[in-house]
Design a protein around this motif. Structure first.
Motif, PDB file in Angstrom:
ATOM      1  N   VAL A  46       0.572   6.304  -4.547  1.00 16.46           N
ATOM      2  CA  VAL A  46      -0.419   5.483  -3.602  1.00 16.46           C
ATOM      3  C   VAL A  46      -0.546   4.938  -4.800  1.00 16.46           C
ATOM      4  O   VAL A  46      -0.364   4.769  -5.852  1.00 16.46           O
ATOM      5  CB  VAL A  46      -1.478   6.334  -3.692  1.00 16.46           C
ATOM      6  CG1 VAL A  46      -2.662   6.022  -3.512  1.00 16.46           C
ATOM      7  CG2 VAL A  46      -2.114   7.661  -3.275  1.00 16.46           C
ATOM      8  N   ALA A  47      -0.787   3.560  -3.830  1.00 16.72           N
ATOM      9  CA  ALA A  47      -0.180   2.612  -5.110  1.00 16.72           C
ATOM     10  C   ALA A  47      -1.546   1.649  -5.680  1.00 16.72           C
ATOM     11  O   ALA A  47      -2.918   1.852  -4.832  1.00 16.72           O
ATOM     12  CB  ALA A  47      -0.157   0.977  -4.119  1.00 16.72           C
ATOM     13  N   ALA A  48      -1.648   1.173  -6.300  1.00 18.55           N
ATOM     14  CA  ALA A  48      -2.515   0.685  -6.837  1.00 18.55           C
ATOM     15  C   ALA A  48      -3.514   0.057  -6.754  1.00 18.55           C
ATOM     16  O   ALA A  48      -4.536  -0.566  -6.693  1.00 18.55           O
ATOM     17  CB  ALA A  48      -2.425   0.212  -9.244  1.00 18.55           C
ATOM     18  N   LEU A  88       1.353 -12.089   1.951  1.00 18.64           N
ATOM     19  CA  LEU A  88       2.242 -10.983   2.046  1.00 18.64           C
ATOM     20  C   LEU A  88       1.621 -11.466   0.111  1.00 18.64           C
ATOM     21  O   LEU A  88       2.003 -12.324  -0.390  1.00 18.64           O
ATOM     22  CB  LEU A  88       3.393 -11.546   2.034  1.00 18.64           C
ATOM     23  CG  LEU A  88       4.237 -12.128   3.431  1.00 18.64           C
ATOM     24  CD1 LEU A  88       5.654 -12.205   3.206  1.00 18.64           C
ATOM     25  CD2 LEU A  88       4.104 -10.183   4.202  1.00 18.64           C
ATOM     26  N   VAL A  89       2.139 -10.093  -0.581  1.00 17.14           N
ATOM     27  CA  VAL A  89       1.437  -9.537  -1.847  1.00 17.14           C
ATOM     28  C   VAL A  89       2.337  -8.553  -2.019  1.00 17.14           C
ATOM     29  O   VAL A  89       2.930  -7.463  -1.672  1.00 17.14           O
ATOM     30  CB  VAL A  89       0.322  -8.813  -2.074  1.00 17.14           C
ATOM     31  CG1 VAL A  89       0.014  -8.383  -3.259  1.00 17.14           C
ATOM     32  CG2 VAL A  89      -1.191  -9.713  -1.152  1.00 17.14           C
ATOM     33  N   GLU A  90       3.549  -8.732  -2.862  1.00 15.71           N
ATOM     34  CA  GLU A  90       4.217  -8.551  -3.976  1.00 15.71           C
ATOM     35  C   GLU A  90       3.765  -7.342  -4.824  1.00 15.71           C
ATOM     36  O   GLU A  90       3.237  -8.160  -6.350  1.00 15.71           O
ATOM     37  CB  GLU A  90       5.572  -9.245  -4.471  1.00 15.71           C
ATOM     38  CG  GLU A  90       6.605  -8.639  -5.572  1.00 15.71           C
ATOM     39  CD  GLU A  90       7.151  -9.218  -5.797  1.00 15.71           C
ATOM     40  OE1 GLU A  90       7.843 -10.482  -5.523  1.00 15.71           O
ATOM     41  OE2 GLU A  90       7.619  -8.808  -7.025  1.00 15.71           O
ATOM     42  N   LEU A  91       3.793  -5.912  -4.892  1.00 13.76           N
ATOM     43  CA  LEU A  91       2.243  -5.061  -5.797  1.00 13.76           C
ATOM     44  C   LEU A  91       3.019  -4.736  -6.803  1.00 13.76           C
ATOM     45  O   LEU A  91       4.125  -5.176  -6.772  1.00 13.76           O
ATOM     46  CB  LEU A  91       2.955  -4.112  -4.276  1.00 13.76           C
ATOM     47  CG  LEU A  91       1.581  -3.428  -3.761  1.00 13.76           C
ATOM     48  CD1 LEU A  91       2.055  -2.119  -2.894  1.00 13.76           C
ATOM     49  CD2 LEU A  91       0.572  -3.979  -3.671  1.00 13.76           C
ATOM     50  N   ASP A  92       2.710  -4.323  -7.453  1.00 17.47           N
ATOM     51  CA  ASP A  92       3.306  -4.570  -9.207  1.00 17.47           C
ATOM     52  C   ASP A  92       4.015  -2.856  -9.123  1.00 17.47           C
ATOM     53  O   ASP A  92       5.332  -3.183 -10.270  1.00 17.47           O
ATOM     54  CB  ASP A  92       1.905  -3.978 -10.035  1.00 17.47           C
ATOM     55  CG  ASP A  92       1.109  -5.308 -10.341  1.00 17.47           C
ATOM     56  OD1 ASP A  92       1.149  -6.562  -9.906  1.00 17.47           O
ATOM     57  OD2 ASP A  92       0.167  -4.731 -11.127  1.00 17.47           O
ATOM     58  N   VAL A 143      -6.299  -5.590  -3.374  1.00 12.63           N
ATOM     59  CA  VAL A 143      -6.559  -5.017  -1.988  1.00 12.63           C
ATOM     60  C   VAL A 143      -7.910  -4.577  -2.024  1.00 12.63           C
ATOM     61  O   VAL A 143      -8.330  -3.716  -3.145  1.00 12.63           O
ATOM     62  CB  VAL A 143      -5.399  -4.004  -0.617  1.00 12.63           C
ATOM     63  CG1 VAL A 143      -5.294  -3.372  -1.290  1.00 12.63           C
ATOM     64  CG2 VAL A 143      -5.519  -3.962   0.709  1.00 12.63           C
ATOM     65  N   SER A 144      -8.762  -4.535  -0.678  1.00 17.30           N
ATOM     66  CA  SER A 144      -9.262  -3.827  -0.123  1.00 17.30           C
ATOM     67  C   SER A 144      -9.590  -3.432   1.669  1.00 17.30           C
ATOM     68  O   SER A 144      -8.322  -4.045   1.929  1.00 17.30           O
ATOM     69  CB  SER A 144     -10.988  -4.385  -0.329  1.00 17.30           C
ATOM     70  OG  SER A 144     -10.779  -5.679   0.137  1.00 17.30           O
ATOM     71  N   PHE A 145     -10.348  -2.553   1.727  1.00 10.92           N
ATOM     72  CA  PHE A 145     -10.541  -2.059   3.446  1.00 10.92           C
ATOM     73  C   PHE A 145     -11.513  -2.157   4.217  1.00 10.92           C
ATOM     74  O   PHE A 145     -12.433  -2.162   4.147  1.00 10.92           O
ATOM     75  CB  PHE A 145      -9.254  -0.548   2.983  1.00 10.92           C
ATOM     76  CG  PHE A 145      -8.648  -0.544   2.694  1.00 10.92           C
ATOM     77  CD1 PHE A 145      -7.395  -0.662   2.899  1.00 10.92           C
ATOM     78  CD2 PHE A 145      -8.319   0.003   1.270  1.00 10.92           C
ATOM     79  CE1 PHE A 145      -6.119  -0.353   2.454  1.00 10.92           C
ATOM     80  CE2 PHE A 145      -7.078  -0.045   0.401  1.00 10.92           C
ATOM     81  CZ  PHE A 145      -6.163  -0.268   0.861  1.00 10.92           C
ATOM     82  N   LEU A 146     -10.664  -3.042   4.913  1.00 13.08           N
ATOM     83  CA  LEU A 146     -11.937  -3.559   6.043  1.00 13.08           C
ATOM     84  C   LEU A 146     -11.830  -2.470   7.442  1.00 13.08           C
ATOM     85  O   LEU A 146     -10.980  -2.867   7.797  1.00 13.08           O
ATOM     86  CB  LEU A 146     -11.653  -5.040   5.930  1.00 13.08           C
ATOM     87  CG  LEU A 146     -11.936  -5.767   4.665  1.00 13.08           C
ATOM     88  CD1 LEU A 146     -11.735  -7.746   5.576  1.00 13.08           C
ATOM     89  CD2 LEU A 146     -13.302  -6.328   3.957  1.00 13.08           C
ATOM     90  N   PRO A 147     -13.240  -2.769   7.415  1.00 16.56           N
ATOM     91  CA  PRO A 147     -13.578  -2.288   8.892  1.00 16.56           C
ATOM     92  C   PRO A 147     -12.463  -2.877  10.262  1.00 16.56           C
ATOM     93  O   PRO A 147     -12.839  -4.002  10.210  1.00 16.56           O
ATOM     94  CB  PRO A 147     -14.504  -1.426   9.039  1.00 16.56           C
ATOM     95  CG  PRO A 147     -15.676  -2.159   8.097  1.00 16.56           C
ATOM     96  CD  PRO A 147     -14.715  -3.089   7.202  1.00 16.56           C
ATOM     97  N   ASP A 148     -12.160  -2.452  10.980  1.00 18.00           N
ATOM     98  CA  ASP A 148     -12.256  -3.322  12.285  1.00 18.00           C
ATOM     99  C   ASP A 148     -11.287  -2.484  13.685  1.00 18.00           C
ATOM    100  O   ASP A 148     -10.518  -1.398  13.237  1.00 18.00           O
ATOM    101  CB  ASP A 148     -10.441  -4.002  11.679  1.00 18.00           C
ATOM    102  CG  ASP A 148      -9.756  -4.702  12.555  1.00 18.00           C
ATOM    103  OD1 ASP A 148      -9.867  -6.348  12.218  1.00 18.00           O
ATOM    104  OD2 ASP A 148      -9.218  -4.471  13.772  1.00 18.00           O
TER     105      ASP A 148
END
Lengths: 379, 121
Positions: B49-51, B77-81, B102-107
């Motif tokens: 699970v990515a941070a 585009l985000v290059e994750l750690d 990141v956060s997670f939005l309802p869609d």
């Protein structure tokens, strides 16, 4: 033994209501057969590109019946914008293996007038990942816009750097009969055009067009205008942008495979046809191929490197951005133009003394790559 | 080899997280589902699970949408750690070179990942 390109056919591209996809294919096939000097019944193999307007399980059979052919071998292919050159590569292999004598490769589509812009954008969005990318609101311009944003940021450039490329394509198209857009444009025009997916604006993007293109690939020359298919190379490293390896999309690998098969280097190549669905596509391809240093495509174009008399005469028909883009046929137009140059039949826009040409197409989001080296016979 | 059905659910399955795959043989990391490591061919993989933080490397403001009349959307585009590059929505003002989280939005019925500049939180 190398296969020969014995005939090419290219219709005008543009908004040309009337013909459906298979009728554009027939028009292009007629031109290519006449160019090769062949009778339809001499064709033993048919390879056909897909149409997004009229998707079909069996596009080669649909075309062959309509055109009036009964080939021994017929099949369709789908690798996005690289399909045309991939069909040519497979046709060359069939001929070299003596499994075919004359192969007709054909594509055509009424993409501009046969469907709504929304329908076209939605179909093409399939290039993205159905669960990880498309639900975000992504589509083809967005994928290339992300690549453009990353390119401009990583090289410290402004959008004017990419705007040089469509300006050059338009200058070429202004001298090419059949091109969809011929009125010259400036960098300022590109930067002032409607935002599509920023940093890309309308004039950074190819249009959708109605039209068709065809090739005939043969075991023996049909005239002294036949050209040698000296090498082909492919690479398929990912489908989706989220799996793309930056700087190593497969473009360079495909090109090196084609050059090695042809036993030539970039020093030997006189004329180029490089896929240019967006300004950023052309910049990334010429840089990964190694023609231009990283981040310098715009500067090279501004200095005239892609002009008819430049070091890398590129897309002298105007490319997808200005000749137009009717789907699979769009990526075939580059090869028709390079073939015309190598036959020394390009008139006022002739690249002087050209003997070797390189054509490159990509499908998806720099996902499928095919490179082709063409050569004047005896050179 | 993990059975696909046993995979950890991520945002595409309604869980607010980004899940990466790590090759147990060569250590390669990737984001989209794959059965084999494209570098070494192994199917011996672990999930991570990515941070949820990384470097923003690209942003686009998409005006041409697939549905007529839909509002423009910001994508990044985000290059994750952890290494892989992830596509997500972006909050306005996020720019290449920014640290992003990141956060997670309802869609609709689900969630979408959306990245914000880290110092804006």
């Amino acid at each position: 033994m190398s296969a020969l390109l014995s005939g090419v056919g290219l219709t005008a591209f543009g908004k040309q209501p009337g013909p459906d996809s298979v009728e554009w294919q027939c028009a292009a096939a007629d031109l290519a057969l006449a160019d090769a000097g062949l009778d339809p019944l001499e064709i033993d193999t048919v390879i056909t590109g897909y149409s997004t307007v009229s998707p079909h399980l069996m596009p080669a059979n649909v075309f062959a019946e309509r055109f009036g052919l009964r080939p021994a071998t017929a099949f369709g292919m789908n690798v996005g914008g690289a399909t045309g050159l991939a069909m040519l590569a497979n046709a060359a292999r069939l001929v070299e293996a003596k499994s075919a004598t004359h192969v007709l490769v054909v594509a055509g589509e009424n993409r501009a007038t046969g469907q709504s812009r929304e329908a076209s954008t939605r179909t093409l969005a399939q290039v993205g990942h159905p669960t990880y990318e498309v639900p975000l609101g992504a589509n083809i311009p967005a994928y290339y816009a992300l690549l453009a944003s990353q390119y401009l940021w990583s090289h410290g450039l402004g959008p004017e750097a990419l705007a040089e490329l469509p300006v050059q394509m338009r200058a070429h198209a202004s001298r090419r009969l059949g091109a969809q857009f011929q009125k010259p444009i400036t960098v300022a025009d590109v930067l002032a055009s409607k935002p599509i997916a920023e940093p890309l604006r309308l004039l950074d993007c190819c249009p959708v067009s109605d039209g068709g293109a065809a090739f005939v690939i043969s075991r023996a020359a049909t005239s002294d205008r036949s050209l040698t298919i000296a090498g082909t190379g492919q690479a398929h490293r990912h489908q989706h942008l989220s799996a793309l390896e930056p700087g190593s999309t497969g473009a360079g690998t495909a090109a090196q495979r084609a050059l090695a098969e042809a036993d030539v280097t970039w020093e030997d190549v006189d004329v180029f046809g490089i896929y240019d669905s967006f300004s950023i596509t052309l910049a990334l391809l010429v840089e990964e191929l190694g023609l231009v240093p990283p981040g310098r495509a715009g500067a090279y174009v501004r200095a005239g490197a892609f002009e008819v008399d430049g070091r890398f005469p590129t897309n002298t028909h105007g490319g997808l951005m200005s000749y137009g883009h009717c789907g699979v046929g769009g990526g075939m137009a580059h090869l028709v133009e390079v073939a015309t140059q190598l036959r020394h039949e390009r008139g006022a826009s002739q690249v002087a003394g050209c003997d070797v040409g390189y054509v490159h197409a990509d499908g998806g989001v720099l996902s499928a790559h095919v490179g082709v080296v063409l050569r004047r016979r005896g050179r | 080899m993990r059975a696909p059905a046993a995979a950890l659910r991520d945002w595409t399955g309604g869980e607010p997280r980004l899940v990466l795959t790590v090759c147990a043989r060569c250590g390669n990391h990737w984001y989209l589902p794959r059965e084999h490591c494209p570098v070494c061919g192994s199917d011996d993989t672990d999930e991570l699970v990515a941070a949820g933080a990384g470097l923003c490397v690209a942003v686009t403001h998409v005006h041409v949408t697939t549905e007529a009349g839909a509002a423009p959307v910001w994508l990044t585009l985000v290059e994750l750690d952890e290494g892989p590059v992830v596509m997500g929505r972006a909050s306005e003002g996020l720019a290449p070179g920014d640290r992003a989280r990141v956060s997670f939005l309802p869609d609709g019925d689900g969630l979408v990942p959306s990245f914000t500049r880290e110092d804006d939180r």
